[in-house]
Design an enzyme around this catalytic site. Sequence first.
Site, PDB file in Angstrom:
ATOM      1  N   LYS A  52       0.846  -1.204   0.000  1.00  0.00           N
ATOM      2  CA  LYS A  52       0.000   0.000   0.000  1.00  0.00           C
ATOM      3  C   LYS A  52       0.880   1.251   0.000  1.00  0.00           C
ATOM      4  O   LYS A  52       0.613   2.213  -0.718  1.00  0.00           O
ATOM      5  CB  LYS A  52      -0.951  -0.022   1.204  1.00  0.00           C
ATOM      6  N   GLN A  96      -4.684  -1.559   9.316  1.00  0.00           N
ATOM      7  CA  GLN A  96      -4.528  -2.891   8.723  1.00  0.00           C
ATOM      8  C   GLN A  96      -5.160  -3.946   9.642  1.00  0.00           C
ATOM      9  O   GLN A  96      -4.837  -4.018  10.824  1.00  0.00           O
ATOM     10  CB  GLN A  96      -3.030  -3.190   8.494  1.00  0.00           C
ATOM     11  N   ASP A 119     -11.072   2.629   3.632  1.00  0.00           N
ATOM     12  CA  ASP A 119     -11.370   1.202   3.452  1.00  0.00           C
ATOM     13  C   ASP A 119     -12.866   0.970   3.244  1.00  0.00           C
ATOM     14  O   ASP A 119     -13.285  -0.101   2.789  1.00  0.00           O
ATOM     15  CB  ASP A 119     -10.914   0.403   4.689  1.00  0.00           C
TER      16      ASP A 119
END
Length: 279
Positions: A52, A96, A119
């Site tokens: 990422k 994460q 997200d």
Amino acid sequence: MAFVIDGKKISQEIKEELKEQVTALREEGKEIALAVIQVGEDPASSVYVGNKKKACAYIGIRSESYELPETVTQEELIALIERLNRDDKINGILVQLPLPDHIDEDAVIKSIAPSKDVDGFHPESVGALLIGQAGFLPCTPAGIIQLLKRSNIEITGKECVVIGRSNIVGKPMAVLLLRENGTVTITHSRTRNLKEVCKRADILVVAVGKPKMINREYVKEGATVIDVGIHRNAENKLCGDVDYEDVFPVAGAITPVPGGVGPMTIAMLMNNCVSGAMH
Ligand code: NAD
């Protein structure tokens, strides 16, 4: 023989488009920044976080890393998120997952400001998706819609079957296909006659989390098969939820693993960072 949907190529196209947009924003004096939070040192999470950050660097997004020890408390983690929520220089916050067992993932996700929820997991983002309002879309299903559209695969009016009902893939996938006017069926571990249901599909999205479970007995001749699964076998080789070699001759189009859905997830995360900064 199936047309192979090239996720690597399509994700690269998206990243190039985003790079141009980021360059244009920078010329207006606007910088985009993503805060990436990792708790602990799980090797798989470290690989995802690394990828990422690499994508951010490529596109021109500044990434700020927060590597917290496994022992961090939920309160400390949420305090960091609240500080980042208030920081005008940060456009997106990514935590994460999975988090260690002593931390309540739902509470952490809820603490992220919906305006920075790149997200798309915050309940407000999920609600907006369901009722068709603006908000961040979860990256993997949004990437699959892009794979279909950019491969000129029509969704309107098509029989779409999704295998799996997880919050991050199956459910939002079904809603997005519905939004694109597909006729959508969600299947799961309690579905009866799974093969028969899947065989109706013009578009079959497989997010079952079981290596090579879906063979040609589940696939209608000419159907589009999207494989979300990622597994590593004993020889460290990647495979999906679909038995690619078996399905390839009967499908009309298929995504490979690797090089199908996987690269799209990161591309759509980058897209969320950029679109969030533009509004
Ligand atoms: P999950 O384990 O949360 O969900 C699996 C779903 O499959 C469940 O809803 C369950 O009801 C259903 N299921 C289980 N056994 C079944 C059966 N025998 N018949 C029918 N349905 C059954 O998994 P997930 O998080 O949705 O992920 C699915 C797969 O996709 C995993 O392999 C994961 O690693 C992968 N994944 C890939 C990406 C990507 O970027 N490519 C992103 C997320 C997840």
